[in-house]
Scaffold this active site. Structure first.
Site, PDB file in Angstrom:
ATOM      1  N   VAL A   1       0.841  -1.195   0.000  1.00  0.00           N
ATOM      2  CA  VAL A   1       0.000   0.000   0.000  1.00  0.00           C
ATOM      3  C   VAL A   1       0.877   1.247   0.000  1.00  0.00           C
ATOM      4  O   VAL A   1       1.836   1.349   0.778  1.00  0.00           O
ATOM      5  CB  VAL A   1      -0.940   0.021   1.224  1.00  0.00           C
ATOM      6  CG1 VAL A   1      -1.845   1.249   1.165  1.00  0.00           C
ATOM      7  CG2 VAL A   1      -1.774  -1.252   1.275  1.00  0.00           C
TER       8      VAL A   1
ATOM      9  N   ASP B   1     -11.184 -11.962   4.577  1.00  0.00           N
ATOM     10  CA  ASP B   1      -9.983 -11.648   5.371  1.00  0.00           C
ATOM     11  C   ASP B   1     -10.271 -10.522   6.363  1.00  0.00           C
ATOM     12  O   ASP B   1      -9.570  -9.521   6.409  1.00  0.00           O
ATOM     13  CB  ASP B   1      -8.829 -11.256   4.444  1.00  0.00           C
ATOM     14  CG  ASP B   1      -7.484 -11.248   5.178  1.00  0.00           C
ATOM     15  OD1 ASP B   1      -7.407 -11.828   6.276  1.00  0.00           O
ATOM     16  OD2 ASP B   1      -6.529 -10.662   4.649  1.00  0.00           O
TER      17      ASP B   1
END
Length: 996
Positions: free
Chosen positions: A690, A815
């Site tokens: 990210v 998740d």
């Protein structure tokens, strides 16, 4: 002396006989908070009149003790086995704990032993088989673990063996086939090791009930089961069985119910099932069956037929319409063709019909509701044509009607609009015409009215305003006209109003302030006039607003600045004046085009006050630039030729990127690509890396670069390898497009996706406070007060509930963890990375750690270890772990917890030390009661058995009730003891069956 001692110690019990004395000892050994045993008076001569106690005819000895649902607690009272004539013992639905002792075998006269729904742990005592008279053994709903003892194959008289809902984790043993007297074998819902159905079970010729639901069965169904001629109920659902349905099952001449759903069975349905004249309920859904539905099967007088989500072809046999008691047909998700039998419903009390997602054609049968009991008519995604039968206008039992994506035409029958119990009416993508009848005012229960993409005309009737429960009105893509009725403004429950692409006119009045729950308002491409009312800014939950393509005039209300809009489009109107300051940003540049009188600091709108002055210097600046260009021309020429090749390569590289946007963008993919620098990395996980990217317009976004094969290995994106879209790319794009359509205040907004064959970038809105996990376990975590933590829990629950229940199609996150819950500037929570694991896997290049495991260590539901399947129950378990993590401020897996994970640590610490040792000591003790309730919700979500976990919609409701002080829902316990479930057991299955 011993007798004298007893006399002195128990002077009052000498009036009791021996059995009464034993029962007094039982009473003393159990905790009895409700005083259920208060009638057990030691002054009585006999215990035979005590509650729960029965005696032989001469009232001399106790033969039965039934203490069901008495709220008793404590270890099993072994002393009760001293009752020499005790034949029946039931402690059903109490809190009997610890292990079941080996000396249970001392109950030599016992015929019935019911210890179901208690808290017993440890292994099953092998000595149970030493009770020679035992006929009925029910240990359902405990926490027994380990193997089924080999001694269980030696029961001499046992007729009922029920071990449902335990934690047995061995294999299903063949020696159970030796219990020739057995009539009922129920092993459902245990985490057995993967094992086959023992062929020896075919020796149980007296068996009437065999329930092996969710036992992790593998392999094929043995032919020997066809020998069980007395079998009435066979349930092998929710396993991993493969192969054909054996034709030998045609020998089950007395069978009434067969459940085979959710396996991997293949081949055709054997016509031999037509020999089962007693068969009433058949469910073979969610398999891979092929071929036709046998006519022989449909000639059996079935009551329920479930064959949905297979690969069946051909027509639905007309003989099914002859079944006199048929109430349910669910065959959606196949490739069935032809028309429905014309007499369907004429001879039977049909209640539920779902034939969605097939290739059916022709008219709807006129007699579907001939018996007046039809509740659900679900036929979406077929090719039905013609008109809606007039007879359905009188079907007042209907609750759900979904006729979308067919070829219906003509007017909708008048009475059809006003059916009083219908909560969903969906007619999308047909060719219906005519007007909405005023009779719609009678549809008092209507919640969802979805009429988009038809040819309806006329105005909306005033009566529509009487639908107090209406949550969604979608009528886009029709030919409606006229003004919106004033009564529409009184719909306080309205969440979505989508009327775009019609011919509505008139003004939008201040009455819209009543739409306090409105989330989406789309009136685009109509003929509305007048001003945009200031009251629109009071719609606090509105996040989608599209008024484009109308004739709105005047200024844009300043109140719009107070809304947190994911989508804003006011283009192509007649708006004028200045833009409100917070809207005058380049990111909104396409939201206001086509309004000549509108002014603001956005390119394309009329200039600001300083723009005229700027023009005065344009000629001077141009002259300076020309002069500078001439001076530098010689030097630039060299650099131009030097880098010409580089520029061509760069242009080629950029041209290979595909941009898929989901919102109005104030940036390009090139700006994103140029910012992917390692200095901008703010995190990395199993699915990707990210980056924090600050755009030229001042906005900040988060860019996730998904791991793919080449990226994972090289750490870079290489678009020069020859990009050719394929099936995997199309699947990835379809998945990401679904994610991009999500609109919810508690879900991170996905701006766009940039992709090549070897590199996938997801651009999200940036959350300044980072992830919950980083925040919670940093030095700032201890400063998070309980009210902030509760808000985070509720926000995250609402986001996940939206994915599970309100998203179309429903989305499983796969998740859930604290690092995938992001915190905004106001400490509100937003769910992130939903569906990313699946999207990465669809590229076909996910790293091994990703493709093998769905989820993160410590958050993975226990059943995943032996099913390798992920569903919404997996998400709920993970969310429960997040709740425990927030309450305890401990990581799910931490050396501090020893060999336990967080769930096991919380359970054991609660039992041994109490809640004070579980809760984060930084939390204010004044919130202890509320924290305790939230902790209970977390433990409920992390139940070892998926079936016991509440839906996310239920979790949200419980959290809201806790926040509002209502704790009733926390004490509701499901008391099913038979272990029998259908695919429709959940409380939140309003869209069970086909979901579109």
């Amino acid at each position: 002396m011993y007798l004298l001692f007893l006399f002195l110690l128990f002077p009052t019990v000498f009036s009791l006989n021996q059995d009464g004395f034993i029962l007094q000892q039982v009473k003393l050994s159990l905790d009895d908070p409700d005083s259920y045993l208060s009638s057990w008076n030691s002054n009585d001569a006999s215990p035979c009149r005590w509650s729960g106690v029965s005696c032989a005819g001469d009232f001399s000895s106790v033969t039965s003790v039934d203490l069901s649902s008495a709220n008793l607690a404590g270890p099993f009272p072994s002393v009760i086995c001293r009752l020499s004539n005790l034949a029946h013992l039931s402690l059903y639905n109490n809190s009997i704990n610890s292990t079941l002792p080996l000396n249970i075998a001392a109950c030599k006269s016992l015929q019935t032993l019911d210890l179901s729904q208690n808290l017993l742990t440890g292994e099953l005592p092998q000595t149970l088989a030493d009770i020679p008279t035992l006929v009925h053994l029910d240990l359902t709903g405990n926490n027994f673990s380990g193997d089924i003892p080999a001694s269980f194959g030696k029961f001499e008289n046992l007729e009922v063996l029920s071990l449902v809902y335990n934690l047995l984790d061995g294999t299903i043993p063949p020696f159970l086939g030796n219990i020739s007297t057995l009539k009922m074998l129920n092993l459902s819902y245990n985490p057995f090791s993967p094992s086959r159905i023992p062929p020896e079970f075919g020796n149980l010729t007296n068996l009437e009930v065999m329930w092996l639901t969710e036992c992790h069965l593998v392999g094929q169904i043995p032919d020997s089961l066809g020998q069980l001629s007395k079998l009435v109920d066979l349930d092998l659902a929710l396993n991993d069985l493969v192969g054909h349905i054996p034709p030998s099952l045609g020998g089950l001449t007395n069978v009434v119910q067969i459940e085979l759903y959710n396996n991997s069975l293949t081949g055709e349905i054997p016509p031999e099932l037509g020999n089962l004249k007693s068969l009433r309920l058949l469910d073979a859904s969610m398999n891979q069956l092929t071929g036709k539905i046998p006519d022989e099967l449909c000639r059996v007088p079935l009551e329920s037929l479930n064959l949905y989500e297979n690969n069946l072809e051909g027509e639905l046999p007309a003989s099914i319409a002859l079944s006199p008691n048929l109430y349910e047909i669910r065959i959606f998700g196949n490739r069935l063709t032809g028309g429905l039998p014309k007499d369907l419903g004429l001879n039977s009390p049909l209640r539920w019909l779902d034939v969605s997602e097939n290739e059916f054609s022709g008219d709807l049968p006129a007699d579907l509701c001939a018996k007046g009991e039809l509740e659900e008519l679900l036929i979406i995604h077929n090719s039905f044509s013609g008109v809606i039968p007039e007879s359905l206008a009188d079907c007042r039992s209907l609750t759900r009607i979904r006729l979308a994506y067919n070829r219906f035409s003509g007017s909708v029958p008048t009475g059809f609009w006003g059916l009083p119990h219908v909560n969903l009416l969906e007619l999308v993508n047909n060719s219906f015409s005519g007007e909405i009848s005023k009779s719609i005012g009678g549809a008092s229960n209507l919640s969802l009215l979805i009429l988009s993409n038809n040819e309806f005309t006329g105005s909306l009737p005033e009566e529509i305003g009487s639908l107090d429960n209406l949550n969604q009105l979608s009528a886009s893509g029709n030919k409606f006209s006229g003004s919106l009725p004033d009564s529409l403004m009184s719909l306080g429950e309205l969440g979505t109003l989508d009327l775009h692409g019609n011919q509505f006119s008139g003004e939008l009045t201040s009455g819209i302030k009543s739409w306090k729950k409105l989330n989406e308002l789309n009136l685009a491409d109509n003929e509305f006039t007048g001003k945009i009312p200031d009251e629109i800014g009071s719609l606090s939950v509105l996040n989608y607003l599209d008024l484009s393509g109308n004739m709105f005039s005047g200024k844009i209300p300043v109140s719009l600045q107070s809304l947190k809009l994911n989508q804003l489009n006011l283009s192509y109107n007649r708006l004028s004046g200045d833009l409100p300051p917070s809207l005058a940003k380049d990111m909104y540049k396409n939201s206001f085009i086509g309004n000549p009188g509108l002014c603001g600091d956005i390119k394309g709108l009329c200039g600001s006050e300083n723009e005229a002055k700027k023009r005065g210097y344009v000629w001077l600046l141009r002259s300076i630039f020309v002069l500078a260009a001439m001076v530098l021309l010689a030097g630039v020429a060299w650099f131009y030729f030097k880098y010409r090749t580089f520029k061509k390569a760069r242009a080629m590289e950029r041209s290979k990127w595909t941009l898929m946007s989901f919102h109005k963008l104030g940036f390009s993919e090139h700006e994103i690509l140029e910012s992917l620098d390692e200095d901008n990395v703010i995190g990395a996980g199993a699915s990707g890396k990210v980056y924090k990217v600050v755009l030229t317009n001042g906005e900040t976004v988060a860019v996730k670069r998904l791991w793919t094969g080449s990226v994972k290995e090289t750490g870079d994106c290489d678009p020069e390898k020859g990009y050719k879209p394929g099936v995997q790319d199309e699947a990835f794009e379809a998945e990401v497009e679904t994610l991009g359509k999500i609109r919810h205040k508690n879900i991170v907004k996905l701006w766009c996706c940039c992709s090549t064959r070897d590199c996938k970038l997801l651009v999200y809105e940036y959350m300044p406070n980072g992830s919950l996990g980083d925040l919670l376990h940093s030095s700032k975590g201890g400063m998070l007060g309980w009210q902030t933590r509760f808000k985070i829990i509720l926000d995250a629950a609402e986001g996940l509930s939206y994915l599970h229940h309100d998203s179309v199609p429903p989305i499983v996150h796969r998740d859930i963890k604290s690092n995938n819950i992001l915190i905004d500037g106001d400490y509100g929570a937003r769910v992130a990375d939903f569906g990313v694991a699946k999207a990465v896997d669809l590229t076909g290049k996910a790293p091994k750690s990703m493709s093998v495991i769905a989820g993160s260590c410590g958050y993975i539901a226990p059943e995943y270890a032996y099913t390798l399947r992920v569903n919404e129950k997996s998400d709920i378990y993970s969310f429960g772990v997040v709740i425990l993590e927030i309450v305890t401020r401990k990581r799910p897996v931490d050396p501090e917890l020893g060999e336990k994970d967080l769930v096991k640590w919380v359970c054991s610490t609660l039992d041994q030390k109490g809640i004070e040792h579980v809760i984060d000591p930084k939390l204010d003790s004044c919130f202890k009661e509320e924290i305790s309730k939230i902790l209970n919700v977390g433990l409920l979500c992390t139940s070892p058995l998926p079936i016991n976990r509440p839906s996310m919609r239920r979790v949200v409701k419980m959290l809201q009730e806790i926040g509002g002080g209502d704790e009733d829902s926390l004490h509701k316990i499901r008391d099913d003891k038979d272990g029998k479930l259908t695919p429709y057991y959940n409380e939140d299955t309003s869209d069970q069956g086909s979901i579109a």
